[in-house]
Design a protein around this motif. Sequence first.
Motif, mmCIF file in Angstrom:
data_model
loop_
_atom_site.group_PDB
_atom_site.id
_atom_site.type_symbol
_atom_site.label_atom_id
_atom_site.label_comp_id
_atom_site.label_asym_id
_atom_site.label_seq_id
_atom_site.Cartn_x
_atom_site.Cartn_y
_atom_site.Cartn_z
ATOM 1 N N SER A 11 -2.970 3.015 -2.917
ATOM 2 C CA SER A 11 -2.070 2.698 -4.135
ATOM 3 C C SER A 11 -0.320 3.004 -3.428
ATOM 4 O O SER A 11 -0.268 3.272 -2.499
ATOM 5 C CB SER A 11 -2.114 4.714 -4.656
ATOM 6 O OG SER A 11 -3.393 4.944 -5.319
ATOM 7 N N ALA A 12 0.531 1.884 -5.030
ATOM 8 C CA ALA A 12 1.810 1.904 -4.593
ATOM 9 C C ALA A 12 2.462 3.680 -5.023
ATOM 10 O O ALA A 12 2.397 4.108 -4.737
ATOM 11 C CB ALA A 12 2.089 1.263 -5.464
ATOM 12 N N SER A 13 2.518 4.087 -3.381
ATOM 13 C CA SER A 13 3.559 5.278 -3.376
ATOM 14 C C SER A 13 5.064 5.016 -3.231
ATOM 15 O O SER A 13 5.743 6.040 -3.237
ATOM 16 C CB SER A 13 2.626 6.157 -2.541
ATOM 17 O OG SER A 13 2.818 5.878 -0.300
ATOM 18 N N ALA A 110 -0.945 2.698 -10.528
ATOM 19 C CA ALA A 110 0.088 1.011 -9.196
ATOM 20 C C ALA A 110 -0.856 1.024 -8.265
ATOM 21 O O ALA A 110 -1.846 2.155 -7.814
ATOM 22 C CB ALA A 110 1.424 1.662 -9.138
ATOM 23 N N SER A 111 -0.898 0.293 -7.694
ATOM 24 C CA SER A 111 -1.585 -0.224 -7.123
ATOM 25 C C SER A 111 -1.286 -0.934 -5.424
ATOM 26 O O SER A 111 -0.735 -1.741 -6.379
ATOM 27 C CB SER A 111 -2.893 -1.117 -6.697
ATOM 28 O OG SER A 111 -3.973 -0.825 -6.240
ATOM 29 N N SER A 115 -9.074 -4.772 -3.732
ATOM 30 C CA SER A 115 -9.780 -4.649 -3.831
ATOM 31 C C SER A 115 -10.119 -3.156 -2.686
ATOM 32 O O SER A 115 -11.406 -3.059 -2.049
ATOM 33 C CB SER A 115 -9.285 -5.890 -2.367
ATOM 34 O OG SER A 115 -8.754 -6.020 -2.075
ATOM 35 N N ARG A 116 -8.611 -2.924 -2.399
ATOM 36 C CA ARG A 116 -9.514 -1.385 -1.476
ATOM 37 C C ARG A 116 -8.789 -0.267 -1.959
ATOM 38 O O ARG A 116 -9.433 0.952 -1.687
ATOM 39 C CB ARG A 116 -8.842 -1.794 -0.170
ATOM 40 C CG ARG A 116 -8.641 -2.667 0.632
ATOM 41 C CD ARG A 116 -8.346 -2.319 2.002
ATOM 42 N NE ARG A 116 -6.531 -2.423 1.669
ATOM 43 C CZ ARG A 116 -6.022 -1.370 2.234
ATOM 44 N NH1 ARG A 116 -6.627 -0.144 2.042
ATOM 45 N NH2 ARG A 116 -5.158 -1.451 2.087
ATOM 46 N N ASP A 117 -9.477 0.133 -3.374
ATOM 47 C CA ASP A 117 -8.406 1.319 -4.114
ATOM 48 C C ASP A 117 -9.506 1.836 -4.998
ATOM 49 O O ASP A 117 -10.140 1.044 -5.215
ATOM 50 C CB ASP A 117 -6.977 0.820 -4.872
ATOM 51 C CG ASP A 117 -6.719 2.401 -5.717
ATOM 52 O OD1 ASP A 117 -7.012 2.985 -5.711
ATOM 53 O OD2 ASP A 117 -5.235 1.642 -6.088
ATOM 54 N N PHE A 123 -12.729 -1.831 -12.869
ATOM 55 C CA PHE A 123 -11.355 -2.933 -13.044
ATOM 56 C C PHE A 123 -10.412 -2.953 -11.887
ATOM 57 O O PHE A 123 -11.107 -4.465 -11.426
ATOM 58 C CB PHE A 123 -10.925 -2.305 -13.747
ATOM 59 C CG PHE A 123 -9.130 -2.574 -13.392
ATOM 60 C CD1 PHE A 123 -9.103 -3.074 -14.176
ATOM 61 C CD2 PHE A 123 -8.373 -2.211 -12.689
ATOM 62 C CE1 PHE A 123 -8.271 -4.970 -14.423
ATOM 63 C CE2 PHE A 123 -6.844 -3.039 -12.815
ATOM 64 C CZ PHE A 123 -6.718 -4.062 -13.663
ATOM 65 N N GLY A 124 -10.851 -2.551 -10.506
ATOM 66 C CA GLY A 124 -10.053 -3.190 -9.132
ATOM 67 C C GLY A 124 -10.638 -3.828 -8.793
ATOM 68 O O GLY A 124 -10.453 -4.905 -8.588
ATOM 69 N N PRO A 125 -12.562 -4.228 -8.564
ATOM 70 C CA PRO A 125 -13.239 -4.796 -7.578
ATOM 71 C C PRO A 125 -12.675 -6.715 -9.164
ATOM 72 O O PRO A 125 -13.104 -7.415 -8.603
ATOM 73 C CB PRO A 125 -14.374 -4.704 -7.632
ATOM 74 C CG PRO A 125 -14.137 -3.582 -7.524
ATOM 75 C CD PRO A 125 -13.127 -2.867 -8.825
ATOM 76 N N ALA A 126 -13.253 -6.438 -10.814
ATOM 77 C CA ALA A 126 -12.967 -7.008 -10.473
ATOM 78 C C ALA A 126 -11.684 -8.116 -11.560
ATOM 79 O O ALA A 126 -11.724 -9.076 -11.559
ATOM 80 C CB ALA A 126 -13.428 -6.752 -12.577
ATOM 81 N N ALA A 127 -10.968 -7.635 -10.839
ATOM 82 C CA ALA A 127 -9.091 -7.536 -11.129
ATOM 83 C C ALA A 127 -8.699 -8.485 -9.394
ATOM 84 O O ALA A 127 -8.096 -9.761 -10.434
ATOM 85 C CB ALA A 127 -8.041 -6.235 -11.412
#
Length: 259
Positions: A11-13, A110-111, A115-117, A123-127
């Motif tokens: 995640s974006a931190s 945020a991310s 692919s690793r979130d 949703f993550g892998p599909a996006a």
Amino acid sequence: MNRPSTGGQGSASQHDGQVPDEVAEHFTSLTRSLLASKNVSEVLERVVDACWRVIPGAELVSITLRDPQGSFFTPVETDELATEIDRLQYRFDEGPCLSAADPDGPALAASNDLSRDSQWLRFGPAASELGLVSLLATSLFPAHRPPQITGALNIYAKRPDAFGPGTASSALLLATHASLALAHTDAVTRAALEREQLRRAIDSRDVIGQAKGILVERRGLSADEAFDVLRTTSQQLNIKVAELAERLTDGHAPRLDEE
């Protein structure tokens, strides 16, 4: 209303920082234009366009709205791919724009690498399969009067760690501008947005068709080749295809009609 941002693996931190002077100038200009906007679609388009221009790393931008019945839709975006990414979230019932648009959710989702979130397992892998890797979604706050439609400003990028320090501050300011402007427009309804969006889509399609015709006639291109020229040039100049097409038909575009 203060709400914490989401976090998780990948995640974006780091999104703190000062807003640069040039970005502040964009916000001042945006405020003036938003106050002059006459309808909801115009407000949303101005915000999305400003976000695309002033957020470093932003490649796709969209707005998600959640109607009083709980249904999500995307009334405006910079590219059809952004709408496709939004629809994945609606279908899976998970994702940053849904989290940010939830009145009880975080103000920021945020991310840095989908692919690793582990935040959004479907949703993550599909996006990421569609080439979107980084994202940032921030809430649009509803007006106090009905209809209290909530929403999110969504920013996507095709590379990891695309959004650096200060990005969240700028995105939150843009979302605040959008929320305040929406509060002063006529009641936001899905039907009204769809009518306005359809009218604008027809206008855009007409001017793009005219521009393609100019390129076909003057450069001997096929219709598909003409559109590719428009799309590539719009990306190089960082303007929308419809805006470039309008410039070409008005005779104010770069010399696209010449070899």
